[in-house]
Design a protein around this motif. Structure first.
Motif, PDB file in Angstrom:
ATOM      1  N   SER A   9       2.408   0.999 -10.467  1.00  0.00           N
ATOM      2  CA  SER A   9       2.249   0.708  -9.042  1.00  0.00           C
ATOM      3  C   SER A   9       1.595  -0.639  -8.789  1.00  0.00           C
ATOM      4  O   SER A   9       0.847  -1.173  -9.613  1.00  0.00           O
ATOM      5  CB  SER A   9       1.409   1.803  -8.393  1.00  0.00           C
ATOM      6  OG  SER A   9       1.128   1.504  -7.046  1.00  0.00           O
ATOM      7  N   ASP A  10       1.862  -1.176  -7.572  1.00  0.00           N
ATOM      8  CA  ASP A  10       1.065  -2.276  -7.054  1.00  0.00           C
ATOM      9  C   ASP A  10      -0.369  -1.768  -6.912  1.00  0.00           C
ATOM     10  O   ASP A  10      -0.588  -0.609  -6.536  1.00  0.00           O
ATOM     11  CB  ASP A  10       1.610  -2.697  -5.679  1.00  0.00           C
ATOM     12  CG  ASP A  10       0.912  -3.928  -5.129  1.00  0.00           C
ATOM     13  OD1 ASP A  10      -0.263  -3.805  -4.721  1.00  0.00           O
ATOM     14  OD2 ASP A  10       1.543  -4.995  -5.089  1.00  0.00           O
ATOM     15  N   PRO A  11      -1.373  -2.593  -7.206  1.00  0.00           N
ATOM     16  CA  PRO A  11      -2.766  -2.134  -7.117  1.00  0.00           C
ATOM     17  C   PRO A  11      -3.152  -1.575  -5.751  1.00  0.00           C
ATOM     18  O   PRO A  11      -4.047  -0.728  -5.650  1.00  0.00           O
ATOM     19  CB  PRO A  11      -3.571  -3.395  -7.447  1.00  0.00           C
ATOM     20  CG  PRO A  11      -2.643  -4.232  -8.268  1.00  0.00           C
ATOM     21  CD  PRO A  11      -1.274  -3.969  -7.706  1.00  0.00           C
ATOM     22  N   GLU A  12      -2.494  -2.037  -4.690  1.00  0.00           N
ATOM     23  CA  GLU A  12      -2.833  -1.565  -3.351  1.00  0.00           C
ATOM     24  C   GLU A  12      -2.228  -0.194  -3.035  1.00  0.00           C
ATOM     25  O   GLU A  12      -2.659   0.479  -2.090  1.00  0.00           O
ATOM     26  CB  GLU A  12      -2.367  -2.571  -2.295  1.00  0.00           C
ATOM     27  CG  GLU A  12      -3.075  -3.915  -2.353  1.00  0.00           C
ATOM     28  CD  GLU A  12      -2.639  -4.809  -1.219  1.00  0.00           C
ATOM     29  OE1 GLU A  12      -2.477  -4.301  -0.086  1.00  0.00           O
ATOM     30  OE2 GLU A  12      -2.435  -6.012  -1.460  1.00  0.00           O
ATOM     31  N   GLY A  13      -1.223   0.212  -3.795  1.00  0.00           N
ATOM     32  CA  GLY A  13      -0.570   1.496  -3.550  1.00  0.00           C
ATOM     33  C   GLY A  13      -0.812   2.446  -4.703  1.00  0.00           C
ATOM     34  O   GLY A  13      -1.793   2.334  -5.448  1.00  0.00           O
ATOM     35  N   ASP A  45       0.805  -1.214   0.000  1.00  0.00           N
ATOM     36  CA  ASP A  45       0.000   0.000   0.000  1.00  0.00           C
ATOM     37  C   ASP A  45       0.845   1.275   0.000  1.00  0.00           C
ATOM     38  O   ASP A  45       0.308   2.379   0.129  1.00  0.00           O
ATOM     39  CB  ASP A  45      -0.947   0.014   1.208  1.00  0.00           C
ATOM     40  CG  ASP A  45      -0.208  -0.056   2.543  1.00  0.00           C
ATOM     41  OD1 ASP A  45       0.924  -0.569   2.568  1.00  0.00           O
ATOM     42  OD2 ASP A  45      -0.781   0.388   3.555  1.00  0.00           O
ATOM     43  N   SER A  46       2.153   1.148  -0.178  1.00  0.00           N
ATOM     44  CA  SER A  46       3.029   2.322  -0.194  1.00  0.00           C
ATOM     45  C   SER A  46       2.690   3.233  -1.371  1.00  0.00           C
ATOM     46  O   SER A  46       2.345   2.775  -2.461  1.00  0.00           O
ATOM     47  CB  SER A  46       4.492   1.899  -0.290  1.00  0.00           C
ATOM     48  OG  SER A  46       4.896   1.200   0.862  1.00  0.00           O
ATOM     49  N   ARG A  47       2.834   4.528  -1.122  1.00  0.00           N
ATOM     50  CA  ARG A  47       2.590   5.547  -2.149  1.00  0.00           C
ATOM     51  C   ARG A  47       3.901   6.271  -2.432  1.00  0.00           C
ATOM     52  O   ARG A  47       4.626   6.640  -1.502  1.00  0.00           O
ATOM     53  CB  ARG A  47       1.523   6.537  -1.683  1.00  0.00           C
ATOM     54  CG  ARG A  47       0.138   5.895  -1.614  1.00  0.00           C
ATOM     55  CD  ARG A  47      -0.913   6.865  -1.102  1.00  0.00           C
ATOM     56  NE  ARG A  47      -2.241   6.327  -1.399  1.00  0.00           N
ATOM     57  CZ  ARG A  47      -3.167   6.949  -2.115  1.00  0.00           C
ATOM     58  NH1 ARG A  47      -2.918   8.150  -2.612  1.00  0.00           N
ATOM     59  NH2 ARG A  47      -4.335   6.375  -2.346  1.00  0.00           N
TER      60      ARG A  47
END
Length: 279
Positions: A122-126, A100-102
């Protein structure tokens, strides 16, 4: 991945060496041209361990990012002067620990801009974003709506400025740039810096400064005390300001060159450090 820019296509000036592309050569990348490769050869002539040192710098950035995500609990990263994307990128290191990192990348290099959309996914969670802005204009960076949309500056942020500050023009005060950006961050945030170390190889760094000046670029190495000045008011994370490969090295030696090219304190002219903002 989102991107902020309103610029028209510009001349990449592939007929002359460019600092980001020279660094790409040293890392073994392919986003470079003959003038960049020629300048990289001059860099190696001045500093024979330039290639393993470039790798050590890159590995430090990845280790520091993983430390900040895994041990310090940071979930937001601002990478100013990101350079030509080289996998793994900073967001990949952070999101490998915390999906979830931005991450917001900042650069004003048209080559970086050209590659940002393809390589900063990005990873979908971030979330990741790219801002086309000048590192010597911190107010411009902070005023970007995309920065505010991606990062919550009311929560801790890790500000990364790796191999950037020695490139700022004479018209910019690098210490003021750092103070302005860090001043906008809340306690619990971090500053990550690597910087060309004049005191570890005065002749080699002096040669680099002259070579880049002759090609139209400014380069300013600094001593350890001068680099420590960027961390004024902050608390350095152990082991403090050291050469990059000595900052929390991993148990297994990283592949940063052949055995006869291993870097040591006197052959890796770069200072590296991570510091926390306590209040």
């Amino acid at each position: 991945m989102t991107r902020g820019d309103n610029r028209e296509p510009v001349d990449l000036k592939t007929d002359r060496p460019h600092a980001a592309r020279v660094y790409d050569v040293l890392l073994g990348g392919k986003t470079n041209y003959e003038p960049d490769r020629a300048m990289a050869a001059q860099v190696v002539a001045n500093v024979p361990t330039a290639q393993p040192t470039a790798r050590a710098n890159r590995d430090f950035m990845l280790r520091a990012t993983r430390y900040l995500a895994a041990e310090a609990g940071v979930r937001q990263f601002l990478d100013v002067g990101t350079g030509i994307p080289t996998q793994p990128n900073l967001h990949e290191a952070a999101q490998s620990v915390a999906p979830d990192s931005r991450v917001v990348y900042v650069d004003n290099d048209p080559i970086v801009l050209a590659h940002s959309r393809a390589l900063h996914t990005s990873d979908p969670e971030g979330r990741t974003a790219y801002i086309d802005a000048d590192a010597s204009d911190p107010d411009g960076i902070l005023a970007s709506p995309l920065l505010r949309e991606t990062l919550d500056l009311g929560r801790p942020v890790a500000l990364s400025m790796c191999l950037l500050l020695h490139w700022l023009p004479e018209t910019a005060d690098p210490y003021a740039v750092v103070r302005r950006l860090v001043g906008e961050l809340v306690p619990g945030s971090f500053l990550v810096i690597t910087h060309l170390a004049r005191d570890l190889d005065q002749d080699g760094v002096g040669g680099l400064e002259s070579d880049f000046e002759s090609s139209g670029s400014q380069l300013q190495g600094r001593t350890k005390d001068e680099v420590l000045g960027f961390f004024d008011g902050l608390s350095l994370v152990e082991p403090g300001l050291v050469v990059p490969h000595m900052w929390r090295p991993e148990p297994v030696a990283l592949d940063i060159g052949s055995a006869d090219m291993r870097v040591d304190e006197h052959r890796a002219p770069v200072w590296a450090g991570v510091a926390a903002k306590k209040d």
